[in-house]
Motif scaffolding. Structure first.
Motif, PDB file in Angstrom:
ATOM      1  N   PHE A  90      33.366  33.013  40.296  1.00  0.00           N
ATOM      2  CA  PHE A  90      32.514  34.108  40.749  1.00  0.00           C
ATOM      3  C   PHE A  90      33.045  34.731  42.039  1.00  0.00           C
ATOM      4  O   PHE A  90      33.089  35.958  42.179  1.00  0.00           O
ATOM      5  N   TYR A  91      33.460  33.886  42.981  1.00  0.00           N
ATOM      6  CA  TYR A  91      34.003  34.416  44.243  1.00  0.00           C
ATOM      7  C   TYR A  91      35.265  35.233  43.989  1.00  0.00           C
ATOM      8  O   TYR A  91      35.482  36.277  44.624  1.00  0.00           O
ATOM      9  N   ASP A  92      36.100  34.767  43.054  1.00  0.00           N
ATOM     10  CA  ASP A  92      37.303  35.529  42.696  1.00  0.00           C
ATOM     11  C   ASP A  92      36.926  36.875  42.084  1.00  0.00           C
ATOM     12  O   ASP A  92      37.546  37.904  42.386  1.00  0.00           O
ATOM     13  N   ALA A  93      35.906  36.867  41.224  1.00  0.00           N
ATOM     14  CA  ALA A  93      35.460  38.119  40.592  1.00  0.00           C
ATOM     15  C   ALA A  93      34.890  39.085  41.625  1.00  0.00           C
ATOM     16  O   ALA A  93      35.069  40.298  41.513  1.00  0.00           O
ATOM     17  N   MET A  94      34.205  38.563  42.616  1.00  0.00           N
ATOM     18  CA  MET A  94      33.685  39.431  43.674  1.00  0.00           C
ATOM     19  C   MET A  94      34.830  40.164  44.375  1.00  0.00           C
ATOM     20  O   MET A  94      34.744  41.368  44.645  1.00  0.00           O
TER      21      MET A  94
END
Length: 313
Positions: A90-94
């Motif tokens: 999720f952090y990477d997608a953000m």
């Protein structure tokens, strides 16, 4: 002729959009891809298709593509997440998808460019006890759904403070041609492959999880109508409005393949909603349409599976 920028053209939905739009000379299609080898070879020969190699995170590059090609419409399909994605994912997608999408929205605001965002009807609503309307409160229960809601919220915010022509599409479970049979999502395609090869199908829960399945041909047809009819500033459930349980889907596949499935049941996961059936009343008022039945769609998908097998051999 409309100049359309497609973000996410190398995925299964994107490939179907390209294949359909490539034969329709009303559109010039600009495809963003980080890797040219992910683009179908046949698409390179189409005169109304342009491939731009880059990423959404390269803001200056994306802005220059929009200016260079005089883009009228942007179709946003990009996501790096699935319902079971971790917090790290999720952090990477953000960083790579969500924040760059915010910057893209900022750039196109007040520029008379239509923005079509593919959200997720299967995950933004969370668990529901009845058929889901577009006005139903959003309550995502996994990182994938939450990432989609964040972008939806930003679109609504920007519409309040500037001129932004955007459409939010919340598709139910899309299936059909080009979907990977050995992937980690797309229950119908994965189940077909596993039943054919005698591989156990792993089900989280008791198999009575209900989803609303829509064929990719229906999705592409509706997408074209939305663009051609100049429909604007609306949120639409993209669905058939008919629910099928996982066990019902397996039974249909077994019927058309004349082969029994091997099923393993595991404990239900918290990231999976129990029932998701989307109300499509608003959609069919705007775009009257006769949907492909799940029975016919599964039969077509099995035929496509056999073609893929033949070509592989």
């Amino acid at each position: 002729m409309k100049n359309i920028l497609l973000l996410g053209g190398t995925g299964f939905i994107g490939k179907n959009i390209i294949e359909s739009f490539a034969t329709d000379k009303k559109y010039n299609l600009i495809i963003l891809s980080r890797n040219p080898y992910l683009v179908e070879d046949s698409f390179f020969s189409e005169k109304n298709i342009i491939i731009e190699i880059g990423t959404l995170a390269d803001t200056d590059f994306i802005n220059n593509v929009i200016i260079k090609h005089n883009v009228d419409v942007i179709i946003h399909l990009l996501s790096s997440l699935i319902p079971s994605s971790s917090n790290t994912d999720f952090y990477d997608a953000m960083s790579n998808i969500v924040i760059p999408t915010f910057k893209l929205i900022d750039f196109i605001a007040n520029k008379n460019i239509k923005f079509l965002f593919f959200s997720s009807g299967g995950t933004v609503y969370g668990n529901a006890t009845s058929i889901i309307k577009e006005t139903t409160m959003l309550n995502p229960i996994n990182n994938y759904g939450f990432s989609k809601q964040i972008i939806e919220d930003y679109l609504r915010y920007k519409k309040n403070i500037c001129l932004l022509d955007c459409i939010i599409l919340r598709p139910s479970n899309v299936y059909g041609k080009y979907q990977a049979f050995d992937g980690n999502q797309g229950f119908i395609a994965v189940a077909i492959n596993k039943i054919f090869n005698g591989i156990p199908i792993e089900i989280w829960g008791d198999g009575n999880t209900v989803r609303d399945y829509i064929h990719i041909d229906d999705v592409v047809h509706i997408l074209k109508k939305i663009i051609d009819q100049s429909i604007a500033n609306v949120t639409l459930n993209l669905s058939t409005g008919i629910g099928k349980s996982l066990l019902e889907i397996i039974n249909l596949i077994e019927k058309h393949m004349s082969k029994n499935a091997i099923i393993y049941f595991n404990k239900k996961r918290s990231v999976d909603a129990t029932t998701v059936i989307l109300d499509n009343a608003q959609l069919v008022v705007l775009i009257p349409h006769e949907f492909i039945s799940v029975d016919k769609g599964i039969k077509d998908q099995i035929n496509y599976f056999n073609i893929v097998l033949k070509n592989a051999n």
